[in-house]
Design an enzyme around this catalytic site. Sequence first.
Site, PDB file in Angstrom:
ATOM      1  N   ARG A  45       7.762  -0.810  25.606  1.00 22.48           N
ATOM      2  CA  ARG A  45       8.247  -0.060  26.763  1.00 22.48           C
ATOM      3  C   ARG A  45       7.815  -0.615  28.116  1.00 22.48           C
ATOM      4  O   ARG A  45       8.221  -0.094  29.139  1.00 22.48           O
ATOM      5  CB  ARG A  45       7.895   1.422  26.614  1.00 22.48           C
ATOM      6  CG  ARG A  45       8.856   2.111  25.647  1.00 22.48           C
ATOM      7  CD  ARG A  45       8.640   3.577  25.537  1.00 22.48           C
ATOM      8  NE  ARG A  45       7.398   3.895  24.905  1.00 22.48           N
ATOM      9  CZ  ARG A  45       7.188   3.866  23.583  1.00 22.48           C
ATOM     10  NH1 ARG A  45       8.170   3.534  22.763  1.00 22.48           N
ATOM     11  NH2 ARG A  45       6.016   4.162  23.086  1.00 22.48           N
ATOM     12  N   TRP A  85      10.591   9.624  24.186  1.00 15.24           N
ATOM     13  CA  TRP A  85       9.928   8.738  25.153  1.00 15.24           C
ATOM     14  C   TRP A  85      10.804   8.392  26.339  1.00 15.24           C
ATOM     15  O   TRP A  85      10.300   7.897  27.344  1.00 15.24           O
ATOM     16  CB  TRP A  85       9.499   7.436  24.461  1.00 15.24           C
ATOM     17  CG  TRP A  85      10.677   6.681  23.947  1.00 15.24           C
ATOM     18  CD1 TRP A  85      11.203   6.768  22.687  1.00 15.24           C
ATOM     19  CD2 TRP A  85      11.537   5.802  24.684  1.00 15.24           C
ATOM     20  NE1 TRP A  85      12.335   5.992  22.601  1.00 15.24           N
ATOM     21  CE2 TRP A  85      12.554   5.385  23.808  1.00 15.24           C
ATOM     22  CE3 TRP A  85      11.540   5.332  26.001  1.00 15.24           C
ATOM     23  CZ2 TRP A  85      13.578   4.526  24.198  1.00 15.24           C
ATOM     24  CZ3 TRP A  85      12.565   4.468  26.393  1.00 15.24           C
ATOM     25  CH2 TRP A  85      13.565   4.077  25.491  1.00 15.24           C
ATOM     26  N   ASP A 104       6.811  17.302  13.245  1.00 15.64           N
ATOM     27  CA  ASP A 104       6.722  16.041  14.003  1.00 15.64           C
ATOM     28  C   ASP A 104       7.000  16.268  15.484  1.00 15.64           C
ATOM     29  O   ASP A 104       7.634  15.450  16.136  1.00 15.64           O
ATOM     30  CB  ASP A 104       7.688  14.975  13.432  1.00 15.64           C
ATOM     31  CG  ASP A 104       7.478  13.605  14.063  1.00 15.64           C
ATOM     32  OD1 ASP A 104       6.354  13.337  14.521  1.00 15.64           O
ATOM     33  OD2 ASP A 104       8.448  12.827  14.121  1.00 15.64           O
TER      34      ASP A 104
HETATM   35 CA    CA Z   1       5.437  11.425  15.254  1.00 16.86          CA
END
Ligand code: CA
Length: 713
Positions: free
Chosen positions: A140, A419, A329
């Site tokens: 990134r 993200w 998650d």
């Molecule tokens: Ca994860």
Amino acid sequence: MKLSTWIVAVCAALALVGCKQGGSGPSAAPTSGVTDALIAAADGNEWLTYGRDYGEQRFSPLTQITDANVKDLGLAWFADLDTARGQEATPLMHDGVLYVSTAWSMVKAFDARTGQLKWSYDPKVPRETLVKACCDAVNRGVALYGDKVYVATLDGRLVALDQKTGNEVWSKVVVPDQENYTITGAPRAAKGKILIGSGGAEYRARGFIAAFDWQTGEEAWRFWTVPGDPAKGFENPAMERAAQTWGGEWWKLGGGGTVWDSITYDPATNLVFFGTGNAEPWNPAANGRAAAKQAEFGDNLYTSSIVAVNADTGEYAWHFQETPEDRWDYDSDAQITVADLTIDGEQKHVVLHAPKNGYFYVLDAKSGKFLSGTPWTDINWSTGIDPVTGRPSINPEARYEVTGKLWVSLPGAGGAHSWQPMSFSRQTGLMYIPANLAGFPYMAARDWEESEIGFQTGLDSAATAMPADAAFRQQNLDATTGALVAWDPVARKDAWRHTYLGPWNGGTLATAGNLVFQGSATEEFAAFNARTGAPLWTFPTQSGVIAAPMTYAIDGEQYVAVLAGWGGVWDVAPGVLSAKSGRPRNISRLLVFKLGGTATLPPAPALSKRVLDPPAVTGTPEQIARGADLFGRYCSVCHGDAAVAGALNPDLRYSGALNDANAIKAIVVDGALQHNGMVSFKVALTPADAEAIRQYVIKRANEDKALEGRSGA
Ligand code: CA
């Protein structure tokens, strides 16, 4: 005066770069090149750190490109990249040079005005690392500090490069082991240190964030996000307290809580804020991690949380757990933005956060005190949030390990927001969030046991695989979309939203020209009116865009840059877009725009342009010949003559699994991809056979790669 005092006095007087006490103390922060003061000043002409400024607002004060003239925006220059995997980086610009990291943790420096390549750096990440990375070989971004460029590599190194030449100054493994940890995030620089964490919470990892001396790479401090084996003692009181919220022998799998994306240094509080990932395994009953000892039942601190530590020492300051008892998650790793807002007539210095779980949080930056938490997308796992503590109440049906039933959660494991960077406009007061509107099915595995390879989720993935039912599939496709959401964090509601055909669109950039820029999975780069959401301009990018744009100016001319290159975790998820519009292509490029730009891209190929990127041939001639025989007999009916596939089934020459013998064996012999229709061939093929087939396909891929090179394709 004692000698040591002398040295300190000389260092202070001269403020020498890298001046040391006795040669082993920490280096002083840089006083030339990219300094803390330069980053803090956040001049609009340059873009010096991942989120532009320390607060990671991604709001540019540049005003040359506006809502009135953006229709005249054109391509200034572009650069083709030499990797064909997901491109997630935000380029940085300093002193007329654009620095960008690409897939496989490579770094390139371009003349920011002309696009001329100045240098290129390849850390030579072993390609077998890919099977240890959950979410593609992405990176990134880099950090700039002093006279250096820093990149963290997929195989767990932090590397310092010379800004002028791209030559390696130092390289250091910063993860506890290179089998379970990978790094995809951008390092951040502050107070003489380079900060980085890692991914790996789906494997066998204990989350951490660590700080390294910018000159020497020496470790300054490390904060573990979850407690280790109690028998070895706890590193600090924060770990001792956290251990009370864990049960079973959680440390054997590592615990998770990895710091794979957000790291925000806040000069006003001298704190570093970071987000942590899921506890491990996802299913809390699978290893007894939820059977905690005290009142905080199964919270598993400090997973799925924002944590603040002292920037100088790494000492715990506060935490706020966004998803207690995480079993979905719901990483809290998404970007953490710091801003000053007026809330109820009072000026507040706050942390703004939109983690995977679908709530938007506002916290006091100094204390971590909960100020508000508001659902900004469809949520079914939680029925509400405590207005004082911010603790969510959990829908009993969402505890799938208790019910034993299938649970389809909203948001899904991909997150309402992942993200992809959001941006906060100081003009409009709005946060521009790239949103995924998609569910995810969970079912607890029976008699689950940890393994040495692969995801450690404790889920029954075969039971939750998409059934071969056309109506069901269509229903799922219709329910899976994406959006750009303009969220007002003070009024706690949408100002507007722009809906996309599918999820996994790019990060956003807000500018003082009343603009928001965003690329999309549907292969467009677009500008919107920041106040109204009206679409103002689009450019066909020929590839899905997932990265965030940035902007800079040279000699009064404003540029906007973005990486195109589809990939990341969603590419391996069920192909929503491929069913709706044709799979987004990966044509990895750096695209740079300016007003009146006249550069043009070559015509887009009609089909996906994919670059062959196989590992080197290592098989013996006998092994490859046997592989060719077996491939023809068992594989070619689906995967094509000579391993050249058609459009429907995977073309194995491009498969990332070629990098790892274990992966091919798991697929061919153990049936790991059975839910995709690739059943186990173990009645016919041995592990040695599977390896022979792998070596044959590697050879074929290399042959075809050489042909491509000769034709100039
Ligand atoms: Ca994860």
